[in-house]
Design a protein around this motif. Structure first.
Motif, PDB file in Angstrom:
ATOM      1  N   SER A 283       0.812  -1.217   0.000  1.00 30.22           N
ATOM      2  CA  SER A 283       0.000   0.000   0.000  1.00 30.22           C
ATOM      3  C   SER A 283       0.844   1.266   0.000  1.00 30.22           C
ATOM      4  O   SER A 283       0.351   2.345  -0.343  1.00 30.22           O
ATOM      5  CB  SER A 283      -0.945   0.001   1.205  1.00 30.22           C
ATOM      6  N   ASP A 284       2.131   1.148   0.359  1.00 33.87           N
ATOM      7  CA  ASP A 284       3.002   2.318   0.316  1.00 33.87           C
ATOM      8  C   ASP A 284       3.189   2.851  -1.099  1.00 33.87           C
ATOM      9  O   ASP A 284       3.650   3.991  -1.275  1.00 33.87           O
ATOM     10  CB  ASP A 284       4.370   1.987   0.915  1.00 33.87           C
ATOM     11  N   LEU A 285       2.832   2.052  -2.108  1.00 36.32           N
ATOM     12  CA  LEU A 285       2.895   2.566  -3.480  1.00 36.32           C
ATOM     13  C   LEU A 285       2.047   3.819  -3.634  1.00 36.32           C
ATOM     14  O   LEU A 285       2.334   4.672  -4.479  1.00 36.32           O
ATOM     15  CB  LEU A 285       2.412   1.495  -4.463  1.00 36.32           C
ATOM     16  N   CYS A 286       0.998   3.922  -2.834  1.00 36.15           N
ATOM     17  CA  CYS A 286       0.095   5.068  -2.939  1.00 36.15           C
ATOM     18  C   CYS A 286       0.735   6.358  -2.463  1.00 36.15           C
ATOM     19  O   CYS A 286       0.142   7.433  -2.604  1.00 36.15           O
ATOM     20  CB  CYS A 286      -1.194   4.793  -2.174  1.00 36.15           C
ATOM     21  N   ARG A 287       1.938   6.269  -1.905  1.00 30.03           N
ATOM     22  CA  ARG A 287       2.672   7.482  -1.527  1.00 30.03           C
ATOM     23  C   ARG A 287       3.384   8.094  -2.725  1.00 30.03           C
ATOM     24  O   ARG A 287       3.935   9.198  -2.629  1.00 30.03           O
ATOM     25  CB  ARG A 287       3.655   7.159  -0.415  1.00 30.03           C
ATOM     26  N   LEU A 288       3.385   7.366  -3.851  1.00 29.84           N
ATOM     27  CA  LEU A 288       3.927   7.926  -5.101  1.00 29.84           C
ATOM     28  C   LEU A 288       2.825   8.776  -5.725  1.00 29.84           C
ATOM     29  O   LEU A 288       1.921   8.270  -6.380  1.00 29.84           O
ATOM     30  CB  LEU A 288       4.355   6.797  -6.039  1.00 29.84           C
ATOM     31  N   ARG A 289       2.889  10.057  -5.522  1.00 26.15           N
ATOM     32  CA  ARG A 289       1.743  10.933  -5.750  1.00 26.15           C
ATOM     33  C   ARG A 289       1.342  11.070  -7.211  1.00 26.15           C
ATOM     34  O   ARG A 289       0.226  11.490  -7.512  1.00 26.15           O
ATOM     35  CB  ARG A 289       2.021  12.327  -5.162  1.00 26.15           C
ATOM     36  N   ASN A 290       2.211  10.745  -8.147  1.00 25.04           N
ATOM     37  CA  ASN A 290       1.869  10.831  -9.566  1.00 25.04           C
ATOM     38  C   ASN A 290       1.698   9.463 -10.215  1.00 25.04           C
ATOM     39  O   ASN A 290       1.638   9.352 -11.441  1.00 25.04           O
ATOM     40  CB  ASN A 290       2.932  11.639 -10.328  1.00 25.04           C
ATOM     41  N   LEU A 291       1.584   8.438  -9.393  1.00 20.87           N
ATOM     42  CA  LEU A 291       1.440   7.077  -9.911  1.00 20.87           C
ATOM     43  C   LEU A 291       0.060   6.897 -10.532  1.00 20.87           C
ATOM     44  O   LEU A 291      -0.965   7.076  -9.869  1.00 20.87           O
ATOM     45  CB  LEU A 291       1.635   6.077  -8.775  1.00 20.87           C
ATOM     46  N   ASN A 292       0.021   6.557 -11.820  1.00 19.15           N
ATOM     47  CA  ASN A 292      -1.272   6.354 -12.492  1.00 19.15           C
ATOM     48  C   ASN A 292      -1.510   4.926 -12.944  1.00 19.15           C
ATOM     49  O   ASN A 292      -2.624   4.604 -13.372  1.00 19.15           O
ATOM     50  CB  ASN A 292      -1.431   7.326 -13.666  1.00 19.15           C
TER      51      ASN A 292
END
Length: 356
Positions: A80-89
């Motif tokens: 879930s830490d992937l969601c800290r990549l603010r421009n991840l689409n």
């Protein structure tokens, strides 16, 4: 002079320091089992992760926009830490051993447009927070072990264009609220042990729909007339269910459809006598293993079909001569009916037709 040298050395040190997004990804890497060593070039000495395997970045800002580790043979819980990549689409983790449950805070991936976690080992119920993703267009969770009901909140998706939940363990009925996802183009719910339920008539509201697959979903009752409103539908698969009643005339209003699969149900009555001429795109029609009767419509046989399967029904009369004019017909299965006459020899050697 000494100050300038120190500043120069400091700039060199910064140039070889991994940025914050890279450090985050490196920590995520440590949560996975990686027997094939796909993370071998994820090095902390790099300035950013943009050249790492599976990572794509914005060319100007070097911010991570996509992660694709599909078929990487990695195992571990969804990070879930992937969601800290603010421009991840985009997140593609297809065909791995991602396990545990999908966390509720998946909704923190605010810019996510593509989420593909198909063919993994995920379990538990789907978080209702998925529909809070304001930009999500494509959701593929097929081939997992998700259970429980499809959340009613899924009717709130704003921009969703495709959803695939094939081969899971979902229960309950197919929710009518899916008919609220106005921009949906693909809906694939096949091969789930849903509770016996009808095809929601509300699915006829999905006027942008191109693919509707609800194969083997424990569907009962009749085919709703409302499906005839799906003018952009290309592929309709209702096979391997317990549908009954007649094939509605409204299905002949599917002017864009290329393939219709109705086999292995309990459909009765006659095929629509007229209206088939609207369906000039139809190439594959399979209504075998039902309880259909009457004659095979001439209008259906006049279409440029490639495959026509009507075996194991109760059709009577002769096969229309117009079927001979189908230039691309390669498959015709009519056995175990009550047809009379004989198949014309003009079919040629390329076509094996069985009439019984």
């Amino acid at each position: 002079m000494l100050l300038q040298l120190l500043l120069f050395l400091h700039s060199l040190h910064l140039g070889h320091s991994l940025n914050q997004e890279g450090l985050l990804l490196h920590r995520i890497k440590l949560t996975f089992d990686d027997p094939d060593n796909i993370f071998s070039n994820w090095k902390t000495r790099d300035a950013n992760p943009c050249n790492w395997f599976g990572i794509s970045c914005d060319s100007l800002t070097h911010s991570v926009t996509s992660i694709d580790l599909s078929s990487g043979n990695i195992a571990g819980p969804f990070p879930s830490d992937l969601c800290r990549l603010r421009n991840l689409n985009s997140i593609y983790l297809f065909n791995n051993s991602i396990n545990s449950t999908l966390p509720k805070n998946i909704s923190d991936c605010r810019r996510l447009k593509h989420l593909n976690l198909a063919q993994n080992l995920l379990t538990g119920t789907l978080p209702s927070s998925l529909s809070d993703l304001p930009h999500l267009k494509h959701l593929d969770l097929s081939g997992n072990n998700f259970s429980g009901e499809i959340p009613a909140s899924f009717g709130k998706f704003r921009r969703l264009e495709s959803i695939s939940l094939v081969e899971n363990l979902f229960s309950g009925e197919i929710p009518a609220v899916l008919g609220n996802i106005s921009g949906l183009k693909q809906l694939n719910l096949s091969y789930n042990p849903f509770s016996p339920g009808r095809i929601p008539p509300e699915l006829g509201n999905l006027t942008e729909l191109e693919i509707l697959w609800v194969t083997d979903c424990n569907l009962v009752g009749s085919i709703p007339d409302s499906l005839g409103r799906l003018k952009k539908l290309v592929d309709l698969d209702l096979a391997l269910n317990n549908l009954n009643g007649v094939i509605p005339n409204s299905l002949t209003e599917l002017v864009s459809v290329k393939q219709i699969e109705l086999y292995n149900n309990s459909l009765t009555g006659e095929l629509p006598a007229i209206g088939w001429s609207n369906m000039t795109a139809l190439r594959f029609f399979d209504a075998s293993m039902n309880e259909l009767n009457g004659t095979i419509p001439d209008e259906l046989c006049e279409l440029p079909l490639e495959s026509l399967n009507l075996y194991e029904n109760q059709f009577e009369g002769e096969l229309p001569e117009s079927i001979v004019k189908s230039p691309n017909l390669y498959e015709l299965k009519l056995f175990r009916n009550r047809l009379t006459g004989r198949v014309t020899e003009r079919f040629g050697k390329k076509l094996a037709a069985v009439v019984g």
